[in-house]
Design an enzyme around this catalytic site. Sequence first.
Site: not given
Ligand code: 5AD
Length: 482
Positions: A98, A169
Amino acid sequence: MRYEAMTWKDFLAQRKTVLESWPTGREVDLEEAVRYQRGIAESKNFARAMSRAKAEKKTLTQPRAGVALIDDHIRLLRFLEIEGTADLLPTTIDAYTRQNRYQEAAVGIEKSIAAGHSLLNGFPAVNHGLSGCRRVTEAVTKPIQVRHGTPDARLLAEISLAGGFTSYEGGGISYNIPYTKKVELGDSIRAWRYVDRLVGYYEENGISINREPFGPLTGTLVPPFISHTVAVLEGLLALQEGVKSLTLGYGQGGNVLQDLAALATLRELAVEYFGRAGFEDYDLTIVFHQWMGGFPEDEAQAFAVISLGSFVAAAAGVEKIIVKTPHEAMGIPTKEANAAGLKATRQILSMLTDQRIFADNDILQREKDLIKREVRCLMDAVENASGGDPIQGIVRAFAGGLLDVPFAPSIFNRGRVLPVRDNEGFIRLFAKGNLPLTEEIMSFHRERLAERAKAEKRAVSFQMVTDDIYAISKSRLIGRPK
Ligand code: 5AD
């Protein structure tokens, strides 16, 4: 404001540098990528899935998920589509990617191989390159989207779209202000212009790619009118570059009527402003995010938060819901917890599919009118600051605090707005900073907050704001004193 796509010459002038910024960039050949995208089954095209959901009045479920290694990532996604019954799949990108820190992502991949499990918080798509992305997108049966938080996502877009992803996104405002501290707003908006133009190019070649600006922003007590204004602006910037399939988002605030009013007005305002700018040929859909703020640690309580969000999505009739998990308070969920969130969501959505829940009522109408009036104040201010150029308008509006996102880390955001809940849990403004809202609107906010102050026998204060931020994780909506 004038909306003109960037020229192909300007696009190509940047493209060489973009593709040369990491070795895998060289694998991308746009003509070959278009041919590859043509071969993807229609049932796996994200834009098609969104428009079909709209036609069939369905709410599609989508989780977040991403791990460091390709095979593990594929196993995870297969589990979420089969066991979790997800309608749409994600690929959540890791934090190094990112920030364009591909060297560190490479180290993370090596360490993950050595450790036998993921040591990155997402899938490093740039490092895995075209072939790695294609292995992922070919291994699943559902439409799949890139989800991230990247201010300069040009290389990631080139590689992942050529790699078979059919939705992307983010946006120049929504992936800057809530995500970074020092990236110039104008820089991220211009980088996203490139991404939207790339998507526009695919569209011109008959490949529909869905685009989804990130609606919830900081996810922390953001009043609907602020996120709506950003969503409409990012929508305009995308349409300007030739994007056709556009999904605008909003994050659950917690007051059911305010959330329903927000979801209805997001669609109405977007159609109004897009039409006014001369855009007619687009397919607009809406995504609702289950609560983006702090979650209860207790899994049963977390399921309740997930379920309330699912109820609102069904009642509002949105095309997509982004699902949280019972592990939200702890961090990245296991695949089982992720599937559990999806299944709880699906249960509520299925039970509500044939119900018409909210006929318009007075409060819903009041809130819809309010949101529309508020958005108009902000949109007018952007227009007035623009000198005809939407990007200038946005940059100047943020600099002057005419657009201001609560609790954002960016130094290009004034950060003077303080939201707080009223006595029924509607998100209102305690401090408006420099937001160009009328006295009439502000006096309504003040009246509503005075009611709560009286009920709680304390003045509206920063303490009240803090109490509200933690309330849901402590099983309440409004942060009342004990
Ligand atoms: N896998 C699953 N959920 C994720 N989030 C961020 N990175 C991951 C990932 N690799 C989720 C966080 C939060 C949201 C902003 O994104 O748990 O719910």
